[in-house]
Design a protein around this motif. Structure first.
Motif, PDB file in Angstrom:
ATOM      1  N   ARG A 116     -12.448   3.875   9.161  1.00  0.00           N
ATOM      2  CA  ARG A 116     -13.684   3.698   9.935  1.00  0.00           C
ATOM      3  C   ARG A 116     -14.242   2.280   9.811  1.00  0.00           C
ATOM      4  NH1 ARG A 116     -14.952   8.437   7.061  1.00  0.00           N
ATOM      5  NH2 ARG A 116     -16.406   7.229   5.774  1.00  0.00           N
ATOM      6  N   ASN A 117     -14.082   1.679   8.638  1.00  0.00           N
ATOM      7  CA  ASN A 117     -14.855   0.477   8.334  1.00  0.00           C
ATOM      8  C   ASN A 117     -14.059  -0.797   8.093  1.00  0.00           C
ATOM      9  OD1 ASN A 117     -17.129   2.208   8.253  1.00  0.00           O
ATOM     10  ND2 ASN A 117     -16.741   2.681   6.101  1.00  0.00           N
ATOM     11  N   ALA A 118     -12.757  -0.701   7.898  1.00  0.00           N
ATOM     12  CA  ALA A 118     -12.000  -1.870   7.436  1.00  0.00           C
ATOM     13  C   ALA A 118     -12.044  -3.018   8.432  1.00  0.00           C
ATOM     14  CB  ALA A 118     -10.547  -1.485   7.165  1.00  0.00           C
ATOM     15  N   PRO A 119     -12.429  -4.227   7.989  1.00  0.00           N
ATOM     16  CA  PRO A 119     -12.368  -5.403   8.862  1.00  0.00           C
ATOM     17  C   PRO A 119     -10.910  -5.749   9.180  1.00  0.00           C
ATOM     18  CG  PRO A 119     -13.740  -5.810   6.911  1.00  0.00           C
ATOM     19  CD  PRO A 119     -12.988  -4.545   6.664  1.00  0.00           C
ATOM     20  N   ALA A 120     -10.695  -6.306  10.335  1.00  0.00           N
ATOM     21  CA  ALA A 120      -9.341  -6.665  10.754  1.00  0.00           C
ATOM     22  C   ALA A 120      -8.697  -7.637   9.775  1.00  0.00           C
ATOM     23  CB  ALA A 120      -9.368  -7.260  12.159  1.00  0.00           C
ATOM     24  N   ASP A 121      -9.483  -8.567   9.218  1.00  0.00           N
ATOM     25  CA  ASP A 121      -8.932  -9.543   8.282  1.00  0.00           C
ATOM     26  C   ASP A 121      -8.358  -8.866   7.042  1.00  0.00           C
ATOM     27  OD1 ASP A 121      -9.598 -11.550  10.000  1.00  0.00           O
ATOM     28  OD2 ASP A 121     -11.327 -12.276   8.843  1.00  0.00           O
ATOM     29  N   ASP A 122      -9.050  -7.837   6.559  1.00  0.00           N
ATOM     30  CA  ASP A 122      -8.555  -7.121   5.384  1.00  0.00           C
ATOM     31  C   ASP A 122      -7.240  -6.417   5.691  1.00  0.00           C
ATOM     32  OD1 ASP A 122     -10.691  -7.936   3.889  1.00  0.00           O
ATOM     33  OD2 ASP A 122     -11.696  -6.003   3.816  1.00  0.00           O
ATOM     34  N   LEU A 123      -7.157  -5.822   6.857  1.00  0.00           N
ATOM     35  CA  LEU A 123      -5.927  -5.116   7.230  1.00  0.00           C
ATOM     36  C   LEU A 123      -4.786  -6.100   7.456  1.00  0.00           C
ATOM     37  CD1 LEU A 123      -7.310  -2.293   9.549  1.00  0.00           C
ATOM     38  CD2 LEU A 123      -6.867  -2.268   7.085  1.00  0.00           C
ATOM     39  N   ASP A 124      -5.103  -7.277   7.979  1.00  0.00           N
ATOM     40  CA  ASP A 124      -4.075  -8.311   8.125  1.00  0.00           C
ATOM     41  C   ASP A 124      -3.556  -8.742   6.754  1.00  0.00           C
ATOM     42  OD1 ASP A 124      -4.352  -8.222  10.866  1.00  0.00           O
ATOM     43  OD2 ASP A 124      -5.643 -10.003  10.978  1.00  0.00           O
ATOM     44  N   ALA A 125      -4.471  -8.875   5.795  1.00  0.00           N
ATOM     45  CA  ALA A 125      -4.060  -9.242   4.434  1.00  0.00           C
ATOM     46  C   ALA A 125      -3.215  -8.134   3.814  1.00  0.00           C
ATOM     47  CB  ALA A 125      -5.290  -9.524   3.576  1.00  0.00           C
ATOM     48  N   ALA A 126      -3.592  -6.885   4.055  1.00  0.00           N
ATOM     49  CA  ALA A 126      -2.811  -5.759   3.546  1.00  0.00           C
ATOM     50  C   ALA A 126      -1.420  -5.741   4.162  1.00  0.00           C
ATOM     51  CB  ALA A 126      -3.538  -4.448   3.843  1.00  0.00           C
ATOM     52  N   GLU A 127      -1.345  -6.101   5.423  1.00  0.00           N
ATOM     53  CA  GLU A 127      -0.043  -6.145   6.090  1.00  0.00           C
ATOM     54  C   GLU A 127       0.862  -7.195   5.457  1.00  0.00           C
ATOM     55  OE1 GLU A 127       1.853  -6.393  10.591  1.00  0.00           O
ATOM     56  OE2 GLU A 127      -0.236  -6.967  10.264  1.00  0.00           O
TER      57      GLU A 127
ATOM     58  N   LEU B 192       0.871  -8.084   2.361  1.00  0.00           N
ATOM     59  CA  LEU B 192       1.349  -7.518   1.105  1.00  0.00           C
ATOM     60  C   LEU B 192       2.516  -6.563   1.349  1.00  0.00           C
ATOM     61  CD1 LEU B 192      -2.073  -6.742  -0.632  1.00  0.00           C
ATOM     62  CD2 LEU B 192      -0.527  -8.629  -1.148  1.00  0.00           C
ATOM     63  N   VAL B 193       2.374  -5.723   2.381  1.00  0.00           N
ATOM     64  CA  VAL B 193       3.426  -4.759   2.696  1.00  0.00           C
ATOM     65  C   VAL B 193       4.697  -5.471   3.136  1.00  0.00           C
ATOM     66  CG1 VAL B 193       4.082  -2.868   4.246  1.00  0.00           C
ATOM     67  CG2 VAL B 193       1.786  -2.924   3.251  1.00  0.00           C
ATOM     68  N   LEU B 194       4.546  -6.504   3.942  1.00  0.00           N
ATOM     69  CA  LEU B 194       5.719  -7.257   4.388  1.00  0.00           C
ATOM     70  C   LEU B 194       6.428  -7.911   3.213  1.00  0.00           C
ATOM     71  CD1 LEU B 194       4.309  -8.919   7.643  1.00  0.00           C
ATOM     72  CD2 LEU B 194       5.944  -7.023   7.480  1.00  0.00           C
ATOM     73  N   ARG B 195       5.649  -8.441   2.285  1.00  0.00           N
ATOM     74  CA  ARG B 195       6.265  -9.050   1.107  1.00  0.00           C
ATOM     75  C   ARG B 195       6.990  -7.990   0.274  1.00  0.00           C
ATOM     76  NH1 ARG B 195       9.298 -12.713  -1.071  1.00  0.00           N
ATOM     77  NH2 ARG B 195       9.034 -12.850  -3.325  1.00  0.00           N
ATOM     78  N   MET B 196       6.393  -6.792   0.132  1.00  0.00           N
ATOM     79  CA  MET B 196       7.046  -5.727  -0.620  1.00  0.00           C
ATOM     80  C   MET B 196       8.381  -5.340  -0.003  1.00  0.00           C
ATOM     81  SD  MET B 196       4.218  -2.980  -2.008  1.00  0.00           S
ATOM     82  CE  MET B 196       2.889  -3.267  -0.841  1.00  0.00           C
ATOM     83  N   GLY B 197       8.531  -5.567   1.304  1.00  0.00           N
ATOM     84  CA  GLY B 197       9.761  -5.211   1.986  1.00  0.00           C
ATOM     85  C   GLY B 197      10.867  -6.241   1.864  1.00  0.00           C
ATOM     86  N   GLU B 198      10.575  -7.396   1.279  1.00  0.00           N
ATOM     87  CA  GLU B 198      11.598  -8.431   1.124  1.00  0.00           C
ATOM     88  C   GLU B 198      12.616  -8.003   0.071  1.00  0.00           C
ATOM     89  OE1 GLU B 198      11.956 -11.142   2.869  1.00  0.00           O
ATOM     90  OE2 GLU B 198      10.134 -10.870   4.064  1.00  0.00           O
TER      91      GLU B 198
ATOM     92  N   HIS C  63       3.657   2.820   2.780  1.00  0.00           N
ATOM     93  CA  HIS C  63       2.657   1.766   2.951  1.00  0.00           C
ATOM     94  C   HIS C  63       2.511   1.368   4.423  1.00  0.00           C
ATOM     95  CE1 HIS C  63       3.667   0.572  -1.438  1.00  0.00           C
ATOM     96  NE2 HIS C  63       2.613   1.360  -1.418  1.00  0.00           N
ATOM     97  N   LEU C  64       3.614   1.210   5.083  1.00  0.00           N
ATOM     98  CA  LEU C  64       3.584   0.843   6.508  1.00  0.00           C
ATOM     99  C   LEU C  64       2.879   1.906   7.332  1.00  0.00           C
ATOM    100  CD1 LEU C  64       7.199  -0.599   6.890  1.00  0.00           C
ATOM    101  CD2 LEU C  64       5.075  -1.870   7.310  1.00  0.00           C
TER     102      LEU C  64
ATOM    103  N   ASP D  97       2.956  -5.173  -8.732  1.00  0.00           N
ATOM    104  CA  ASP D  97       1.733  -5.956  -8.574  1.00  0.00           C
ATOM    105  C   ASP D  97       1.237  -5.910  -7.124  1.00  0.00           C
ATOM    106  OD1 ASP D  97      -0.270  -8.004  -9.450  1.00  0.00           O
ATOM    107  OD2 ASP D  97       0.828  -9.237  -8.020  1.00  0.00           O
ATOM    108  N   LEU D  98       2.153  -6.081  -6.170  1.00  0.00           N
ATOM    109  CA  LEU D  98       1.781  -6.040  -4.757  1.00  0.00           C
ATOM    110  C   LEU D  98       1.276  -4.651  -4.362  1.00  0.00           C
ATOM    111  CD1 LEU D  98       4.856  -8.011  -3.391  1.00  0.00           C
ATOM    112  CD2 LEU D  98       2.490  -8.815  -3.301  1.00  0.00           C
ATOM    113  N   ASP D  99       1.908  -3.629  -4.897  1.00  0.00           N
ATOM    114  CA  ASP D  99       1.500  -2.249  -4.631  1.00  0.00           C
ATOM    115  C   ASP D  99       0.061  -2.028  -5.094  1.00  0.00           C
ATOM    116  OD1 ASP D  99       1.401   0.450  -4.148  1.00  0.00           O
ATOM    117  OD2 ASP D  99       3.013   0.994  -5.510  1.00  0.00           O
ATOM    118  N   THR D 100      -0.234  -2.478  -6.309  1.00  0.00           N
ATOM    119  CA  THR D 100      -1.598  -2.353  -6.833  1.00  0.00           C
ATOM    120  C   THR D 100      -2.585  -3.090  -5.933  1.00  0.00           C
ATOM    121  OG1 THR D 100      -0.795  -2.184  -9.117  1.00  0.00           O
ATOM    122  CG2 THR D 100      -3.092  -2.835  -8.805  1.00  0.00           C
TER     123      THR D 100
END
Length: 249
Positions: A123-134, A136-142, A206-207, A152-155
């Motif tokens: 309901r509330n997440a700013p787009a910037d926060d979700l972009d930052a979360a994305e 992290l997820v992309l890095r976890m997929g490397e 995560h994705l 660490d990235l998961d946390t």
């Protein structure tokens, strides 16, 4: 208005110093960003030794409400801050290690907190926060990401979603609870028979979680994060040797 300091009694001196400082915080006389007087000035005003004052200041540093910067000049000395995440996480991790809480307690707390945070984030997440979360997820997929970095990235991903929910206390508690079992989760990941497959499965969650939050589907995100937590964390609870390792009986 300058803070008015009063002498404190000598019995259990450092606790009385703590109480004196706490009272000024509760009264609104001390706020985040304010600096305490130098030790050489504050100790005689309170009627205590500098060693007793330092002991009280060390306690305040430990609980995340004060930072001491050594040296001279305008940026030196002790400053009131708001930094509860690390302090609460450290405290909870110690109590967990001492057996104050079981793995099952921590699991259920994580489920409640993260269901709430993912639902609110939808309901509330700013787009910037979700972009930052994305990111992290992309890095976890490397493929070159090893277990410690993945953990660490998961946390960071889970804490960021909690923060994006708009509830700072939920964010702090989520961080503290996740930190309390970080070593055990790291060990479980390191013991995975097929790490690439395990990492891919976790990151698929995560994705999907991120997609559900972006689409505002909070209820589905809450259900999935519970499945996600119970999947890995639940295996720790089910291990008979884990209770022994952590001092639980």
């Amino acid at each position: 208005m300058p803070v008015e300091w009063q002498p404190v009694r000598q019995s259990r001196t450092h606790e009385l110093v703590l109480r004196s400082i706490e009272e000024r915080v509760f009264a609104g006389e001390l706020k985040a960003g304010d600096r305490l007087p130098p030790e050489r000035e504050l100790a005689p005003v309170l009627g205590v030794s500098r060693s007793a004052l330092r002991e009280a200041l060390r306690v305040l540093e430990t609980i995340g409400v004060l930072v001491a910067q050594p040296g001279r000049g305008p940026d030196s000395g002790a400053r009131i801050v708001r930094n509860p995440d690390d302090a609460l996480g450290r405290l909870l991790r110690l109590h967990f290690a001492l057996g104050s809480y079981s793995l099952h307690d921590v699991l259920e707390a994580r489920v409640v907190l993260e269901r709430s945070s993912f639902e609110a984030a939808a309901r509330n997440a700013p787009a910037d926060d979700l972009d930052a979360a994305e990111q992290l997820v992309l890095r976890m997929g490397e493929p070159e990401v090893g277990v410690p970095e993945f953990n660490d990235l998961d946390t960071r991903f889970h804490v960021l979603i909690a923060r994006s929910s708009g509830n700072e206390l939920t964010s702090t508690l989520t961080s503290a609870v996740r930190e309390s079992v970080r070593p055990l989760i790291l060990r479980a990941l390191e013991e995975a028979e097929d790490w690439p497959a395990a990492a891919a499965a976790l990151n698929a969650h995560h994705l999907e979680l991120l997609r559900l939050v972006r689409e505002g589907r909070g209820g589905e995100a809450a259900d999935l994060v519970e499945e996600h937590i119970r999947g890995l964390h639940g295996t720790l609870v089910d291990e008979p040797s884990t209770e022994h390792r952590t001092g639980q009986g």
